[in-house]
Write an enzyme that holds these catalytic residues in place. Structure first.
Site, PDB file in Angstrom:
ATOM      1  NE  ARG A   1      -3.615   2.570   2.099  1.00  0.00           N
ATOM      2  CZ  ARG A   1      -4.640   2.856   2.886  1.00  0.00           C
ATOM      3  NH1 ARG A   1      -5.036   1.973   3.777  1.00  0.00           N
ATOM      4  NH2 ARG A   1      -5.266   3.992   2.767  1.00  0.00           N
TER       5      ARG A   1
ATOM      6  CG  ASP B   1      -8.467   0.884   4.381  1.00  0.00           C
ATOM      7  OD1 ASP B   1      -7.598   1.369   5.140  1.00  0.00           O
ATOM      8  OD2 ASP B   1      -9.680   1.125   4.493  1.00  0.00           O
TER       9      ASP B   1
ATOM     10  NE  ARG C   1      -7.998   3.356  -0.251  1.00  0.00           N
ATOM     11  CZ  ARG C   1      -8.386   3.830   0.943  1.00  0.00           C
ATOM     12  NH1 ARG C   1      -8.907   3.032   1.839  1.00  0.00           N
ATOM     13  NH2 ARG C   1      -8.289   5.093   1.194  1.00  0.00           N
TER      14      ARG C   1
ATOM     15  CG  ASP D   1     -10.219   1.036   7.988  1.00  0.00           C
ATOM     16  OD1 ASP D   1      -9.021   1.413   7.941  1.00  0.00           O
ATOM     17  OD2 ASP D   1     -11.085   1.392   7.171  1.00  0.00           O
TER      18      ASP D   1
HETATM   19  C1  X6L Z   1     -18.790  13.058   2.118  1.00  0.00           C
HETATM   20  C2  X6L Z   1     -17.423  13.177   2.104  1.00  0.00           C
HETATM   21  C3  X6L Z   1     -19.322  11.806   2.326  1.00  0.00           C
HETATM   22  C4  X6L Z   1     -16.616  12.075   2.289  1.00  0.00           C
HETATM   23  C5  X6L Z   1     -18.523  10.711   2.506  1.00  0.00           C
HETATM   24  C6  X6L Z   1     -16.815   8.421   2.964  1.00  0.00           C
HETATM   25  C7  X6L Z   1     -14.927   9.718   2.569  1.00  0.00           C
HETATM   26  C8  X6L Z   1     -16.017   7.326   3.107  1.00  0.00           C
HETATM   27  C9  X6L Z   1     -14.121   8.613   2.719  1.00  0.00           C
HETATM   28  C10 X6L Z   1     -17.152  10.836   2.502  1.00  0.00           C
HETATM   29  C11 X6L Z   1     -16.289   9.647   2.677  1.00  0.00           C
HETATM   30  C12 X6L Z   1     -14.649   7.410   2.986  1.00  0.00           C
HETATM   31  C13 X6L Z   1     -13.658   2.516   0.746  1.00  0.00           C
HETATM   32  C14 X6L Z   1     -14.435   3.350  -0.071  1.00  0.00           C
HETATM   33  C15 X6L Z   1     -12.906   4.510   0.872  1.00  0.00           C
HETATM   34  C16 X6L Z   1     -13.975   1.133   0.809  1.00  0.00           C
HETATM   35  C17 X6L Z   1     -15.767   1.584  -0.714  1.00  0.00           C
HETATM   36  C18 X6L Z   1     -13.800   6.188   3.157  1.00  0.00           C
HETATM   37  C19 X6L Z   1     -12.340   6.204   2.920  1.00  0.00           C
HETATM   38  N1  X6L Z   1     -12.705   3.271   1.335  1.00  0.00           N
HETATM   39  N2  X6L Z   1     -15.492   2.892  -0.803  1.00  0.00           N
HETATM   40  N3  X6L Z   1     -13.946   4.592   0.033  1.00  0.00           N
HETATM   41  N4  X6L Z   1     -15.039   0.725   0.066  1.00  0.00           N
HETATM   42  N5  X6L Z   1     -16.808   1.113  -1.421  1.00  0.00           N
HETATM   43  O1  X6L Z   1     -13.339   0.329   1.506  1.00  0.00           O
HETATM   44  O2  X6L Z   1     -14.283   5.126   3.521  1.00  0.00           O
HETATM   45  S1  X6L Z   1     -11.968   5.912   1.248  1.00  0.00           S
HETATM   46 MG    MG Z   2     -11.119   2.440   5.385  1.00  0.00          MG
HETATM   47 MG    MG Z   3      -7.700   2.648   6.905  1.00  0.00          MG
END
Ligand code: X6L
Ligand code: MG
Ligand code: MG
Length: 167
Positions: A81, A93, A90, A95
């Site tokens: 990563r 990840d 990535r 968590d």
């Molecule tokens: C507004 C702004 C609403 C930001 C939501 C939500 C940002 C989730 C980051 C957000 C916002 C994240 C995964 C992902 C990520 C994953 C899927 C995050 C961190 N990780 N999408 N996006 N699966 N489907 O593991 O979770 S980046």
């Molecule tokens: Mg995450």
């Molecule tokens: Mg993480």
């Protein structure tokens, strides 16, 4: 109950998740209990990136949450990563979602995971590894999912066959 969330959207996503689970299982202080199916999920946060595979596992360990976090971050590193853009694609990840009933809010670690309850890509696989246990404000993943409008961004992908886990 200790729950970890795994996600991958770069390279061979399925192999990345399997390798991560296998590395956690090989750690002398961690045993992997239960593994969800893989789900293919639409990216959240930064939309212009490949779809994810996501899974949730339960583990047993006497490691502190901080030591467990270090193991997760080391494992991410071992699987190549590279952290460049925030929320960017990535290889893996890992968590910590829940560490028993522990609540932590500091710079390094937030438990339970702060956005756990609003993410279908976490709640849907989580349903498979816990038995209707409340995880957020007394609500189970099933109850939390009922409050979210759309689960269509999360599609069953396949079961995970991991030889070392009795399931
Ligand atoms: C507004 C702004 C609403 C930001 C939501 C939500 C940002 C989730 C980051 C957000 C916002 C994240 C995964 C992902 C990520 C994953 C899927 C995050 C961190 N990780 N999408 N996006 N699966 N489907 O593991 O979770 S980046
Ligand atoms: Mg995450
Ligand atoms: Mg993480």
């Amino acid at each position: 109950m200790i729950l970890l969330g795994l996600g991958s959207n770069l390279g061979d996503r399925e192999i990345n998740i399997k390798k991560a689970i296998y590395k956690l299982h090989q750690h002398s202080e961690i045993s992997v209990d239960n593994v969800s199916s893989l789900y293919e999920t639409k990216p959240v946060g930064m939309l212009e990136q490949p779809h994810f595979l996501n899974a949730v596992i339960s583990v047993q360990t006497k490691l502190t949450p901080y030591d467990l976090l270090q193991v997760c971050l080391n494992t991410e590193c071992q699987l190549g990563r590279i952290r460049d853009r925030r929320w960017g694609p990535r290889t893996i990840d890992i968590d910590i979602l829940i560490y028993h009933n522990l609540v932590i809010q500091d710079e390094v670690l937030q438990l339970p995971h702060p956005r756990l309850h609003e993410r279908c890509f976490v709640l849907i696989p989580m349903q498979e590894v816990i038995n209707d246990m409340p995880i957020h404000q007394g609500l189970t993943p099933r109850q939390l999912l009922q409050k979210l409008n759309d689960s269509s961004d999360v599609a069953f992908y396949k079961r995970l066959e991991m030889e070392f886990i009795q399931s």
